[in-house]
Motif scaffolding. Structure first.
Motif, mmCIF file in Angstrom:
data_model
loop_
_atom_site.group_PDB
_atom_site.id
_atom_site.type_symbol
_atom_site.label_atom_id
_atom_site.label_comp_id
_atom_site.label_asym_id
_atom_site.label_seq_id
_atom_site.Cartn_x
_atom_site.Cartn_y
_atom_site.Cartn_z
ATOM 1 N N SER A 1 -0.426 1.468 -7.614
ATOM 2 C CA SER A 1 -1.663 0.828 -8.076
ATOM 3 C C SER A 1 -2.097 -0.337 -7.180
ATOM 4 C CB SER A 1 -1.473 0.323 -9.512
ATOM 5 O OG SER A 1 -0.450 -0.658 -9.531
ATOM 6 N N GLN B 1 -2.698 -8.875 -4.482
ATOM 7 C CA GLN B 1 -2.132 -8.267 -3.276
ATOM 8 C C GLN B 1 -1.448 -9.318 -2.414
ATOM 9 O OE1 GLN B 1 -5.343 -6.123 -1.376
ATOM 10 N NE2 GLN B 1 -5.153 -4.376 -2.765
ATOM 11 N N ALA C 1 -3.944 -0.556 -4.506
ATOM 12 C CA ALA C 1 -5.367 -0.558 -4.122
ATOM 13 C C ALA C 1 -6.259 -1.068 -5.259
ATOM 14 C CB ALA C 1 -5.808 0.838 -3.695
ATOM 15 N N GLN C 2 -5.808 -0.902 -6.506
ATOM 16 C CA GLN C 2 -6.610 -1.365 -7.635
ATOM 17 C C GLN C 2 -6.400 -2.857 -7.933
ATOM 18 O OE1 GLN C 2 -4.882 1.755 -7.946
ATOM 19 N NE2 GLN C 2 -6.814 2.632 -7.260
ATOM 20 N N MET C 3 -5.402 -3.464 -7.330
ATOM 21 C CA MET C 3 -5.156 -4.895 -7.550
ATOM 22 C C MET C 3 -6.245 -5.713 -6.873
ATOM 23 S SD MET C 3 -1.142 -5.379 -6.704
ATOM 24 C CE MET C 3 0.149 -4.518 -7.532
ATOM 25 N N ASP C 4 -6.535 -6.885 -7.454
ATOM 26 C CA ASP C 4 -7.475 -7.767 -6.773
ATOM 27 C C ASP C 4 -6.774 -8.407 -5.564
ATOM 28 O OD1 ASP C 4 -5.995 -10.029 -7.610
ATOM 29 O OD2 ASP C 4 -7.290 -10.381 -9.336
ATOM 30 N N GLU C 5 -7.560 -9.001 -4.701
ATOM 31 C CA GLU C 5 -7.023 -9.534 -3.441
ATOM 32 C C GLU C 5 -5.936 -10.581 -3.681
ATOM 33 O OE1 GLU C 5 -8.521 -11.808 0.595
ATOM 34 O OE2 GLU C 5 -10.004 -10.814 -0.655
ATOM 35 N N ARG D 1 0.832 -1.217 0.000
ATOM 36 C CA ARG D 1 0.000 0.000 0.000
ATOM 37 C C ARG D 1 0.861 1.260 0.000
ATOM 38 N NH1 ARG D 1 -4.120 -2.311 4.451
ATOM 39 N NH2 ARG D 1 -5.431 -3.500 3.016
#
Length: 177
Positions: A54, A63, A56-60, A49
């Protein structure tokens, strides 16, 4: 030069803090592998974070993959850092301008490194954890870095600051030349 009473107080405080810090290290080492992994994964997510624009725009899943990717370096950096703090505190508990340099550095480094070895051995008895030679070496390197930083601050820098105080001239007595 540091006042003898101030040095004694600093040594006592640093020794108490070093023992407390050893307890913190022990507590982290006593956590089983699942809890330890959760801790470092949450640090990996936080790291993502902070440094990946980017994130926050990644899928879980992406991440978690990122956190897994940085897990190993974060763990090793944590090892080095926690033992650097210990080395710093041990140096503060032992440093003295009147002791030989080798002793000022050697005693805290040996004590901190012995604690690192004992901590790794302790992990043999924690579910899912292991005793790693590389961790002992990383921990000892952290102790050395913290000890040297502590000696710089408590011995060299403290003495340097005292020598540069305004109005204090060395070698001049009674208004002499």
């Amino acid at each position: 030069m540091e006042q003898p009473q101030n040095a004694a107080v600093r040594k006592r405080v640093c020794r108490v803090l070093a023992v407390c810090w050893m307890a913190v290290i022990f507590a982290f080492s006593a956590r089983n592998a699942d809890l330890s992994t959760q801790d470092s994964m949450s640090i990996g997510i936080l790291f993502g974070r902070l440094v990946v624009p980017s994130f926050a725009q990644m899928d879980e899943q992406m991440q978690v993959s990122f956190a897994d990717l940085v897990d190993h370096p974060i763990r090793k950096l944590a090892h080095a850092t926690e033992y650097a703090v210990l080395g710093f505190l041990l140096a503060g508990g032992y440093a003295d301008r009147h002791k030989k340099r080798l002793l000022q550095a050697g005693v805290p480094m040996v004590l901190g490194s012995l604690y690192a070895v004992s901590d790794e051995l302790h992990q043999l008895f924690v579910p899912g954890r292991s005793c790693e030679l590389t961790d002992m070496l990383i921990d000892s390197g952290g102790v050395a870095a913290g000890t040297l930083a502590g000696l710089f601050l408590f011995v060299y820098w403290k003495g340097r600051r005292k020598r540069k105080q305004p109005g204090r001239r060395q070698g001049i007595k009674n208004g002499g030349r």
